[in-house]
Design a protein around this motif. Sequence first.
Motif, PDB file in Angstrom:
ATOM      1  N   GLY A 273       0.814  -1.207   0.000  1.00  0.00           N
ATOM      2  CA  GLY A 273       0.000   0.000   0.000  1.00  0.00           C
ATOM      3  C   GLY A 273       0.851   1.262   0.000  1.00  0.00           C
ATOM      4  O   GLY A 273       0.549   2.238  -0.698  1.00  0.00           O
ATOM      5  N   LEU A 274       1.928   1.252   0.767  1.00  0.00           N
ATOM      6  CA  LEU A 274       2.836   2.404   0.801  1.00  0.00           C
ATOM      7  C   LEU A 274       3.467   2.644  -0.573  1.00  0.00           C
ATOM      8  O   LEU A 274       3.537   3.781  -1.045  1.00  0.00           O
ATOM      9  N   ALA A 275       3.936   1.568  -1.211  1.00  0.00           N
ATOM     10  CA  ALA A 275       4.572   1.704  -2.523  1.00  0.00           C
ATOM     11  C   ALA A 275       3.575   2.175  -3.579  1.00  0.00           C
ATOM     12  O   ALA A 275       3.875   3.067  -4.390  1.00  0.00           O
ATOM     13  N   ILE A 276       2.394   1.590  -3.560  1.00  0.00           N
ATOM     14  CA  ILE A 276       1.367   1.964  -4.535  1.00  0.00           C
ATOM     15  C   ILE A 276       0.922   3.406  -4.314  1.00  0.00           C
ATOM     16  O   ILE A 276       0.741   4.170  -5.260  1.00  0.00           O
ATOM     17  N   GLY A 277       0.748   3.776  -3.049  1.00  0.00           N
ATOM     18  CA  GLY A 277       0.341   5.141  -2.740  1.00  0.00           C
ATOM     19  C   GLY A 277       1.345   6.164  -3.251  1.00  0.00           C
ATOM     20  O   GLY A 277       0.969   7.202  -3.794  1.00  0.00           O
ATOM     21  N   ALA A 278       2.647   5.853  -3.101  1.00  0.00           N
ATOM     22  CA  ALA A 278       3.684   6.767  -3.563  1.00  0.00           C
ATOM     23  C   ALA A 278       3.653   6.924  -5.089  1.00  0.00           C
ATOM     24  O   ALA A 278       3.666   8.040  -5.622  1.00  0.00           O
ATOM     25  N   ALA A 279       3.577   5.795  -5.797  1.00  0.00           N
ATOM     26  CA  ALA A 279       3.611   5.832  -7.263  1.00  0.00           C
ATOM     27  C   ALA A 279       2.358   6.470  -7.847  1.00  0.00           C
ATOM     28  O   ALA A 279       2.434   7.376  -8.692  1.00  0.00           O
ATOM     29  N   ILE A 280       1.195   6.015  -7.391  1.00  0.00           N
ATOM     30  CA  ILE A 280      -0.062   6.535  -7.917  1.00  0.00           C
ATOM     31  C   ILE A 280      -0.273   7.982  -7.487  1.00  0.00           C
ATOM     32  O   ILE A 280      -0.806   8.808  -8.244  1.00  0.00           O
ATOM     33  N   GLY A 281       0.127   8.310  -6.264  1.00  0.00           N
ATOM     34  CA  GLY A 281      -0.006   9.680  -5.783  1.00  0.00           C
ATOM     35  C   GLY A 281       0.770  10.660  -6.640  1.00  0.00           C
ATOM     36  O   GLY A 281       0.253  11.710  -7.039  1.00  0.00           O
TER      37      GLY A 281
END
Length: 273
Positions: A138-146
């Motif tokens: 979730g942290l990795a996805i949040g960073a990339a998508i954000g």
Amino acid sequence: MEDIFYLCLFAFMAGFIDSVVGGGGLIQLPALLIFLPGVPLPTIFGTGKFAGIAGTTAAMVKYVRSVRINYMAILPAALMAFVFSFLGARALSHLDASLLKPLILLLLVLVAIYTFIKKDFGSLHAPKLTESKERLYGLAIGAAIGFYDGFFGPGTGSFLIFIFIGLFGFNFLAASAAAKVVNVATNLSALLYFAWSGHVLYEVAVPMAVCSILGSQLGTRTALKRGVGFVRVLFLVVVSGIILKFAYDTYGTGGSGFTEIAASVQQLFGRKG
């Protein structure tokens, strides 16, 4: 007033689509460029974010009341998305967003093919990660998508839904609900930057926001009533539309994508600019 009427109509449609499967930017962003000719791009994005976050928040509230959400996985993603969306919005002023289009186009094509081939994709809710892995991913996805949403945006909701289904094992409704939580964070962060730097036309954004809320309420209610099958079909339709749009922007004869479409529709409505 005529321009605002049309923008509100497009905001309603964008709110409906975005509340179900994401991709509302495919409708709203071109509309803003068409009816606000000559307005700087950051102001277009800021005005769109203001309207978009209203609809996304309304949809999120509706989903939260009706669909079980795994907050232990989603909230870390939302937090990282908030931070990196702000950075993406800042980067928009210094980098050429069109450089991302070929990569985004390829990813969207792969998303559409995979979803079409796997008939059961998103039909069952069967989480397949441990809690610790859900938080980490979730942290990795949040960073990339954000960062992507703050920097460019169109297709963010659709990417999130695909990731939550394919990687986390959610069904379409649960993925849509989770995507709204993260999307609210990305929109809020980018909006704070655009508002702080004076890139929001509130006289346009406020009525658009009201219509976006109305559209999102209707869209969310429709999705919850019609179920996973309806959301899957609409997801494929929206992703296909985004693919066609990105393909035209990147390789079409028009050359500059949104600008040419805006000019064509301005002529249709008898405008100059």
